[in-house]
Design an enzyme around this catalytic site. Structure first.
Site, PDB file in Angstrom:
ATOM      1  N   GLY A   1       0.982  -1.169   0.046  1.00 27.71           N
ATOM      2  CA  GLY A   1       0.141  -0.161   0.087  1.00 27.71           C
ATOM      3  C   GLY A   1       0.705   1.278   0.158  1.00 27.71           C
ATOM      4  O   GLY A   1       0.330   2.303  -0.657  1.00 27.71           O
ATOM      5  N   HIS A   2       1.891   1.240   0.543  1.00 31.67           N
ATOM      6  CA  HIS A   2       2.611   2.643   0.938  1.00 31.67           C
ATOM      7  C   HIS A   2       3.503   3.147  -0.393  1.00 31.67           C
ATOM      8  O   HIS A   2       3.803   3.988  -0.401  1.00 31.67           O
ATOM      9  CB  HIS A   2       3.668   2.669   2.023  1.00 31.67           C
ATOM     10  CG  HIS A   2       4.866   1.724   1.972  1.00 31.67           C
ATOM     11  ND1 HIS A   2       5.873   2.420   1.667  1.00 31.67           N
ATOM     12  CD2 HIS A   2       5.131   0.520   1.965  1.00 31.67           C
ATOM     13  CE1 HIS A   2       6.936   1.347   1.654  1.00 31.67           C
ATOM     14  NE2 HIS A   2       6.483   0.218   1.879  1.00 31.67           N
TER      15      HIS A   2
ATOM     16  N   CYS B   1      16.851   0.905   0.723  1.00 36.80           N
ATOM     17  CA  CYS B   1      17.533  -0.180   1.665  1.00 36.80           C
ATOM     18  C   CYS B   1      18.965  -0.145   1.545  1.00 36.80           C
ATOM     19  O   CYS B   1      19.681  -0.562   2.159  1.00 36.80           O
ATOM     20  CB  CYS B   1      17.072  -1.351   1.383  1.00 36.80           C
ATOM     21  SG  CYS B   1      15.097  -1.282   1.128  1.00 36.80           S
TER      22      CYS B   1
HETATM   23  N1  PLP Z   1       9.526  -5.071  -3.654  1.00 37.85           N
HETATM   24  C1  PLP Z   1      10.005  -4.022  -4.370  1.00 37.85           C
HETATM   25  C2  PLP Z   1      10.083  -3.612  -5.687  1.00 37.85           C
HETATM   26  C3  PLP Z   1      10.079  -2.355  -3.394  1.00 37.85           C
HETATM   27  O1  PLP Z   1      10.628  -1.593  -4.008  1.00 37.85           O
HETATM   28  C4  PLP Z   1       9.867  -2.830  -2.114  1.00 37.85           C
HETATM   29  C5  PLP Z   1       9.948  -1.573  -1.269  1.00 37.85           C
HETATM   30  O2  PLP Z   1      10.857  -0.668  -1.237  1.00 37.85           O
HETATM   31  C6  PLP Z   1       9.580  -4.085  -1.546  1.00 37.85           C
HETATM   32  C7  PLP Z   1       9.361  -5.068  -2.401  1.00 37.85           C
HETATM   33  C8  PLP Z   1       9.034  -4.287  -0.055  1.00 37.85           C
HETATM   34  O3  PLP Z   1       7.766  -3.705   0.197  1.00 37.85           O
HETATM   35  P1  PLP Z   1       7.704  -3.347   1.706  1.00 37.85           P
HETATM   36  O4  PLP Z   1       8.270  -2.220   1.951  1.00 37.85           O
HETATM   37  O5  PLP Z   1       6.205  -3.259   1.660  1.00 37.85           O
HETATM   38  O6  PLP Z   1       8.027  -4.304   2.577  1.00 37.85           O
END
Ligand code: PLP
Length: 381
Positions: free
Chosen positions: A199-200, A321
């Protein structure tokens, strides 16, 4: 300080309409969706509506969605669940540019004896479809690819990947976390078995998402419990799910605005192209309208990020990240980007809320900041 927020691939602002829809579910209609009284029924109804809203956005039927705490949980459930569901098949195929959350699941699976084949990309971040097809074997349980990359925005041809994976008897999981709300996502048209969304990334709340599990496919839950028809235990986050549903509905209705966002991105890139020794990673490929990953030779990406941050401009040096790491990201490495450019890379990521004035502010500042950093750098020519 007023911020210019160009880090929308890290997260987006909760849309005011989403927040408004969520608020009553905290303090007025706070029942547990499992309770057998009117407050419980109200909450249950809200969860049913949210499921229908999310299903409509991705072309699924509501029963095919399991609500999660976001992308990371969806990826874990999909990959670990699929590998457990087919114990005779101990092979998984993925790509070199997946999100770090998926890399972590693959590491975990490797430690439990799963063999993981990683398929590469070309210099523009495009997937090598023939290599992917060749990597799928009779013992391949799952192929897992992203719909769009969080760093470059490069879009993978998911329907084509699905056709090739299925022809060889493997399931397909798609990480659509970055694609949803930016480009059309349709699980039926694409022919995918599993799809993760969060969602975010599309103006909904953090900590809520969904995993699409194609009808007929049974995966062991990560968290046992009676909720979500036994597929995910834990009391439903009703306000969060209401927000997710509302965000999904808005994302569908406002998808046409992505043409304007792409035009703003192009305007940003046109200005950056005038800066000598700059380039865009993945610009030769089909990309998300929100994405621009710019590399400047002779500049440290982190230093440029800080210069922009001093002026209230929020960008990132790649995926959120990997910020803080000095190494170029695994995505740029997989694309074979020259180290001098990779180290000087900054990600601008736009949203439907980005304005022309914000882009103008950034384009007015950038050439001067890059020149300033190059003047200080021992690496610049
Ligand atoms: N997959 C992708 C391509 C993403 O960009 C992200 C978040 O940066 C994630 C997975 C992880 O999602 P969440 O932040 O909802 O755990």
């Amino acid at each position: 300080m007023a911020f210019v927020y160009l880090d929308n691939h890290a997260t987006t602002r909760v849309d005011p309409a989403v927040l408004e829809a969520m608020l009553p579910w905290f303090s007025e209609r706070y029942g547990n969706a499992s309770s057998a009284h009117p407050m419980g029924h109200l909450a249950e109804g809200a969860v049913v509506q949210a499921r229908a809203q999310v299903a409509a956005l991705v072309g699924a039927s509501p029963a095919e969605l399991v609500f999660t705490s976001g992308g990371t949980e969806g990826l874990n459930h999909a990959l670990r669940g699929a590998m457990e569901a087919f114990p005779a098949k101990r092979h998984l195929v993925t790509t070199a540019v997946e999100h770090s959350a998926q890399l972590a699941v693959c590491d975990l699976l490797r430690r439990s004896g799963v063999e993981v084949t990683v398929v590469g990309v070309d210099g523009e971040g495009r997937l090598d479809l023939d290599a992917l097809e060749a990597a799928v074997r009779p013992d391949t349980a799952l192929v897992s690819v992203m719909a769009a990359n969080n760093e470059t925005g490069v879009i993978f041809p998911v329907a084509e990947v699905a056709a090739r994976a299925k022809a060889k008897g493997a399931l397909l999981h798609v990480d659509a976390v970055q694609a949803v709300g930016k480009v059309p996502v349709d699980v039926a048209a694409w022919g995918v078995d599993l799809l993760t969304l969060s969602g975010h990334k599309f103006h909904g709340p953090k900590g809520v998402g969904a995993l699409f599990i194609r009808r007929g496919l049974r995966l062991k839950p990560l968290m046992p419990g009676h909720q979500e028809r036994g597929r995910r235990g834990g009391t439903e986050n009703v306000p969060g799910l209401v927000g997710l549903g509302q965000a999904a509905e808005l994302a569908g209705a406002r998808l046409p605005e992505m043409a304007r966002v792409a035009a703003l991105r192009d305007q940003l890139e046109a200005a950056i192209r005038a800066i000598p020794e700059s380039r865009f990673h993945g610009a030769g490929a089909d990309r998300l309208p929100t994405a621009s990953l710019a590399g400047f030779a002779g500049v440290e990406g982190e230093a440029l990020l800080l210069k922009l941050a001093e002026r209230g401009i929020c960008v990132s040096t790649g995926s959120a990240c990997t910020t803080g790491q000095k190494e170029p990201s695994h995505v740029l490495k997989a694309m074979g980007a020259p180290e001098a450019i990779a180290k000087g890379t900054v990600r601008f990521s736009l949203s439907r809320e980005t304005t022309a004035a914000e882009i103008e502010e950034v384009t007015a500042l950038l050439p001067g900041l890059v020149a300033e950093l190059r003047a200080l750098s021992p690496f610049a020519r």
